[in-house]
Design a protein around this motif. Structure first.
Motif, short mmCIF file in Angstrom:
data_model
loop_
_atom_site.label_atom_id
_atom_site.label_comp_id
_atom_site.label_asym_id
_atom_site.label_seq_id
_atom_site.Cartn_x
_atom_site.Cartn_y
_atom_site.Cartn_z
N CYS A 14 -5.72 5.17 2.91
CA CYS A 14 -5.20 4.14 2.01
C CYS A 14 -4.38 4.73 0.86
O CYS A 14 -3.66 3.99 0.20
CB CYS A 14 -6.35 3.33 1.43
SG CYS A 14 -7.20 2.34 2.67
N CYS A 17 -0.83 3.41 -0.39
CA CYS A 17 -0.59 2.03 0.08
C CYS A 17 -0.48 1.10 -1.13
O CYS A 17 -1.22 1.24 -2.11
CB CYS A 17 -1.74 1.58 0.97
SG CYS A 17 -1.57 -0.13 1.55
N TYR A 19 -1.44 -1.90 -1.38
CA TYR A 19 -2.60 -2.79 -1.48
C TYR A 19 -3.87 -2.08 -1.95
O TYR A 19 -4.85 -2.74 -2.30
CB TYR A 19 -2.88 -3.45 -0.12
CG TYR A 19 -1.73 -4.26 0.40
CD1 TYR A 19 -1.26 -5.37 -0.30
CD2 TYR A 19 -1.10 -3.93 1.60
CE1 TYR A 19 -0.20 -6.11 0.17
CE2 TYR A 19 -0.04 -4.68 2.08
CZ TYR A 19 0.40 -5.76 1.36
OH TYR A 19 1.45 -6.51 1.83
N CYS A 32 -9.07 -3.27 -1.46
CA CYS A 32 -7.84 -3.60 -0.74
C CYS A 32 -7.40 -5.00 -1.15
O CYS A 32 -8.14 -5.97 -0.95
CB CYS A 32 -8.08 -3.55 0.77
SG CYS A 32 -6.61 -4.00 1.72
N LYS A 33 -6.22 -5.11 -1.74
CA LYS A 33 -5.70 -6.40 -2.18
C LYS A 33 -5.30 -7.29 -0.99
O LYS A 33 -5.41 -8.50 -1.06
CB LYS A 33 -4.50 -6.21 -3.10
CG LYS A 33 -4.86 -5.55 -4.41
CD LYS A 33 -3.63 -5.29 -5.25
CE LYS A 33 -4.00 -4.48 -6.47
NZ LYS A 33 -2.82 -4.10 -7.25
N LYS A 34 -4.87 -6.68 0.09
CA LYS A 34 -4.44 -7.45 1.27
C LYS A 34 -5.62 -8.15 1.93
O LYS A 34 -5.55 -9.33 2.26
CB LYS A 34 -3.74 -6.52 2.28
CG LYS A 34 -3.22 -7.23 3.50
CD LYS A 34 -2.09 -8.15 3.15
CE LYS A 34 -1.49 -8.78 4.39
NZ LYS A 34 -0.38 -9.65 4.06
N TYR A 57 -1.56 -3.30 8.10
CA TYR A 57 -0.89 -3.81 6.92
C TYR A 57 -0.51 -2.74 5.90
O TYR A 57 -0.01 -3.05 4.84
CB TYR A 57 -1.75 -4.86 6.22
CG TYR A 57 -1.96 -6.08 7.06
CD1 TYR A 57 -0.92 -6.94 7.34
CD2 TYR A 57 -3.22 -6.37 7.59
CE1 TYR A 57 -1.11 -8.06 8.13
CE2 TYR A 57 -3.42 -7.49 8.37
CZ TYR A 57 -2.36 -8.32 8.63
OH TYR A 57 -2.56 -9.44 9.41
#
Length: 63
Positions: A14, A17, A19, A32-34, A57
């Motif tokens: 991650c 990334c 997110y 994780c924002k997604k 994503y």
């Protein structure tokens, strides 16, 4: 003879990334924002352990 492909052993991370974020909570330091969750483990690890596939994503901050 057993030959291993190094690219198949490489896991998605991650870091980098858009997110990914740090929560600063001792029990669940990464989020994780997604997907909208926080976890004790890296979100990419949680997604892989839950679904069995790599996160689709991930978007690099440098893109």
């Amino acid at each position: 003879m057993n030959k291993t492909n190094k690219s198949t052993n490489k896991r998605l991370t991650c870091n980098g990334c858009i997110y990914f974020y740090i929560t600063y909570k001792k029990e669940r330091p990464w989020g994780c924002k997604k997907f909208g969750f926080i976890s004790k483990f890296s979100p990419a690890t949680e997604v892989f352990n839950t679904t069995g596939i790599e996160c689709a994503y991930r978007i690099s901050k440098n893109s």
